[in-house]
Design a protein around this motif. Structure first.
Motif, PDB file in Angstrom:
ATOM      1  N   MET A 138       5.015  56.055  43.631  1.00 20.72           N
ATOM      2  CA  MET A 138       4.425  57.038  42.721  1.00 20.72           C
ATOM      3  C   MET A 138       5.206  57.113  41.415  1.00 20.72           C
ATOM      4  N   GLN A 139       6.521  56.996  41.498  1.00 23.77           N
ATOM      5  CA  GLN A 139       7.338  57.018  40.280  1.00 23.77           C
ATOM      6  C   GLN A 139       7.048  55.800  39.405  1.00 23.77           C
ATOM      7  N   ARG A 140       6.845  54.644  40.047  1.00 22.90           N
ATOM      8  CA  ARG A 140       6.492  53.446  39.272  1.00 22.90           C
ATOM      9  C   ARG A 140       5.136  53.616  38.611  1.00 22.90           C
ATOM     10  N   ASP A 141       4.161  54.175  39.356  1.00 19.61           N
ATOM     11  CA  ASP A 141       2.831  54.401  38.787  1.00 19.61           C
ATOM     12  C   ASP A 141       2.905  55.383  37.617  1.00 19.61           C
ATOM     13  N   LEU A 142       3.700  56.435  37.786  1.00 20.17           N
ATOM     14  CA  LEU A 142       3.837  57.421  36.713  1.00 20.17           C
ATOM     15  C   LEU A 142       4.476  56.800  35.482  1.00 20.17           C
ATOM     16  N   ALA A 143       5.497  55.967  35.692  1.00 18.00           N
ATOM     17  CA  ALA A 143       6.158  55.308  34.565  1.00 18.00           C
ATOM     18  C   ALA A 143       5.192  54.377  33.840  1.00 18.00           C
ATOM     19  N   ALA A 145       1.873  54.683  33.762  1.00 17.77           N
ATOM     20  CA  ALA A 145       0.891  55.503  33.057  1.00 17.77           C
ATOM     21  C   ALA A 145       1.480  56.081  31.776  1.00 17.77           C
ATOM     22  N   GLN A 146       2.740  56.527  31.839  1.00 19.42           N
ATOM     23  CA  GLN A 146       3.378  57.088  30.652  1.00 19.42           C
ATOM     24  C   GLN A 146       3.572  56.020  29.583  1.00 19.42           C
ATOM     25  N   LEU A 147       3.923  54.805  30.003  1.00 15.65           N
ATOM     26  CA  LEU A 147       4.082  53.708  29.052  1.00 15.65           C
ATOM     27  C   LEU A 147       2.760  53.409  28.355  1.00 15.65           C
ATOM     28  N   ALA A 148       1.659  53.423  29.115  1.00 15.63           N
ATOM     29  CA  ALA A 148       0.345  53.177  28.526  1.00 15.63           C
ATOM     30  C   ALA A 148      -0.010  54.265  27.519  1.00 15.63           C
ATOM     31  N   LEU A 149       0.272  55.527  27.849  1.00 14.20           N
ATOM     32  CA  LEU A 149      -0.011  56.619  26.923  1.00 14.20           C
ATOM     33  C   LEU A 149       0.842  56.510  25.667  1.00 14.20           C
ATOM     34  N   GLY A 168       4.979  68.129  31.425  1.00 12.83           N
ATOM     35  CA  GLY A 168       4.577  67.283  30.316  1.00 12.83           C
ATOM     36  C   GLY A 168       5.383  67.537  29.055  1.00 12.83           C
ATOM     37  N   MET A 169       4.854  67.070  27.944  1.00  9.62           N
ATOM     38  CA  MET A 169       5.554  67.147  26.672  1.00  9.62           C
ATOM     39  C   MET A 169       5.328  68.506  25.994  1.00  9.62           C
ATOM     40  N   PRO A 170       6.267  68.959  25.175  1.00  5.69           N
ATOM     41  CA  PRO A 170       6.043  70.197  24.416  1.00  5.69           C
ATOM     42  C   PRO A 170       4.800  70.055  23.538  1.00  5.69           C
ATOM     43  N   PRO A 171       3.831  70.933  23.673  1.00  2.71           N
ATOM     44  CA  PRO A 171       2.565  70.765  22.932  1.00  2.71           C
ATOM     45  C   PRO A 171       2.684  71.206  21.477  1.00  2.71           C
ATOM     46  N   PRO A 172       2.005  70.504  20.568  1.00  2.00           N
ATOM     47  CA  PRO A 172       2.035  70.884  19.148  1.00  2.00           C
ATOM     48  C   PRO A 172       0.998  71.970  18.862  1.00  2.00           C
ATOM     49  N   ALA A 173       1.153  73.107  19.520  1.00  2.00           N
ATOM     50  CA  ALA A 173       0.186  74.188  19.357  1.00  2.00           C
ATOM     51  C   ALA A 173       0.900  75.522  19.557  1.00  2.00           C
ATOM     52  N   SER A 174       0.365  76.540  18.940  1.00  2.00           N
ATOM     53  CA  SER A 174       0.935  77.885  19.051  1.00  2.00           C
ATOM     54  C   SER A 174       0.544  78.494  20.400  1.00  2.00           C
ATOM     55  N   PRO A 175       1.252  79.530  20.830  1.00  2.00           N
ATOM     56  CA  PRO A 175       0.857  80.213  22.071  1.00  2.00           C
ATOM     57  C   PRO A 175      -0.599  80.671  22.047  1.00  2.00           C
TER      58      PRO A 175
END
Length: 295
Positions: A138-143, A145-149, A168-175
């Motif tokens: 699962m960690q390999r699959d996640l890595a 998928a993240q590389l593709a993104l 996930g990543m910090p979103p570029p949006a306000s609360p």
């Protein structure tokens, strides 16, 4: 032999723990104390990962692979039976992902109770090994998928019902924007948009969890090389195509590549012919729907 409550609490709890820096480390350390061994070890083999050895204590036992493979599953062997010097015992078990050997080595002889303990633990070690293998997969699959993104320039974050980030990543949006996304998904809309983010329902999360997507800087490798390979172009033709695909005019492409505009127009004509495209809009469409967009 059934494991005692103490062994279940001490050994199995450590055996099934996930997230250790060193595989089986807590389990092997406790098994060493329990058996008064000099060394404890788990050896694993699978088609995917090959041989893997996890040890605790003074590492001296050398068990040849051919000898390990020859052992019958479920039986406890003394080291003397398999041609290994010193006092020790080992047992082989078979899991879904491969074979596993559990063993102890010590300065003094081990008794029947130690062998019975290894036999009782062996099936659990096989299960734990399978769990580690599944987690690694699962960690390999996640890595991957993240590389593709990353290549595509797509960021993601998982939001709860209040729009707070769960993962996930910090979103570029306000609360306020994140809350609007969460409210939209909770209301049953298939896609919500706010600011520079879109959100969709998170699989198996119901209406209380949403997956928000946004643009990041694409981490391209070499789109020119991929475009050239896909359509059998020269490097010069592919460079012109990549420049046009990213919004440059022929004159701007020529300036950026350090060639004359006349030369750039010559390459462009050859490029249109090689890719069977009719004009720059058609070329841009082809570029961003080809493997070049993935490189």
């Amino acid at each position: 032999m059934d494991l005692s409550r103490v062994d279940q609490a001490e050994l199995l709890t450590a055996l099934y723990s996930i997230g250790e820096t060193t595989r089986f480390s807590a389990f092997l350390e406790r098994l060493q104390r329990r058996t008064r061994a000099v060394e404890t070890f788990v050896i694993e083999w699978s088609e995917l990962d090959g041989w893997r050895s996890s040890r605790h204590g003074r590492q001296e036992a050398v068990l040849p692979p051919d000898g390990l493979r020859a052992l019958r599953a479920g039986r406890v062997y003394d080291f003397s039976e398999i041609g290994v010097g010193g006092a020790g015992k080992v047992i082989r078990s078979q899991g879904a992902s491969g074979d596993v050997w559990l063993g102890v080595r010590g300065g003094a002889s081990f008794d029947a109770a130690d062998g019975a303990l290894l036999a009782a633990l062996s099936p659990h070690v096989a299960i734990a090994s399978d769990n580690h293998a599944r987690l690694a997969a699962m960690q390999r699959d996640l890595a991957a998928a993240q590389l593709a993104l990353d290549r595509a320039g797509v960021g993601w974050t998982r939001l709860d019902r209040q729009g707070e980030r769960q993962a996930g990543m910090p979103p570029p949006a306000s609360p306020r924007q994140r809350a609007a996304l969460a409210d939209g998904i909770a209301a049953g809309t298939p896609i919500a948009a706010a600011g520079q983010m879109v959100a969709v329902p998170f699989p198996d999360g119901g209406s209380d969890v949403s997956l928000a997507l946004f643009r990041t800087e694409a981490r391209a490798i070499d789109r020119v090389a991929a475009f050239a390979a896909a359509f059998e172009l020269t490097r010069a033709e592919a460079r012109i195509g990549a420049a046009i695909a990213t919004g440059a005019s022929i004159a701007e492409a020529a300036s950026g590549l350090g060639i004359t505009e006349q030369t750039a127009r010559y390459y462009t004509k050859r490029l249109f012919a090689a890719t069977d495209t009719r004009g720059q809009p058609d070329l841009v469409r082809l570029f961003w729907t080809s493997i070049a967009a993935l490189a």
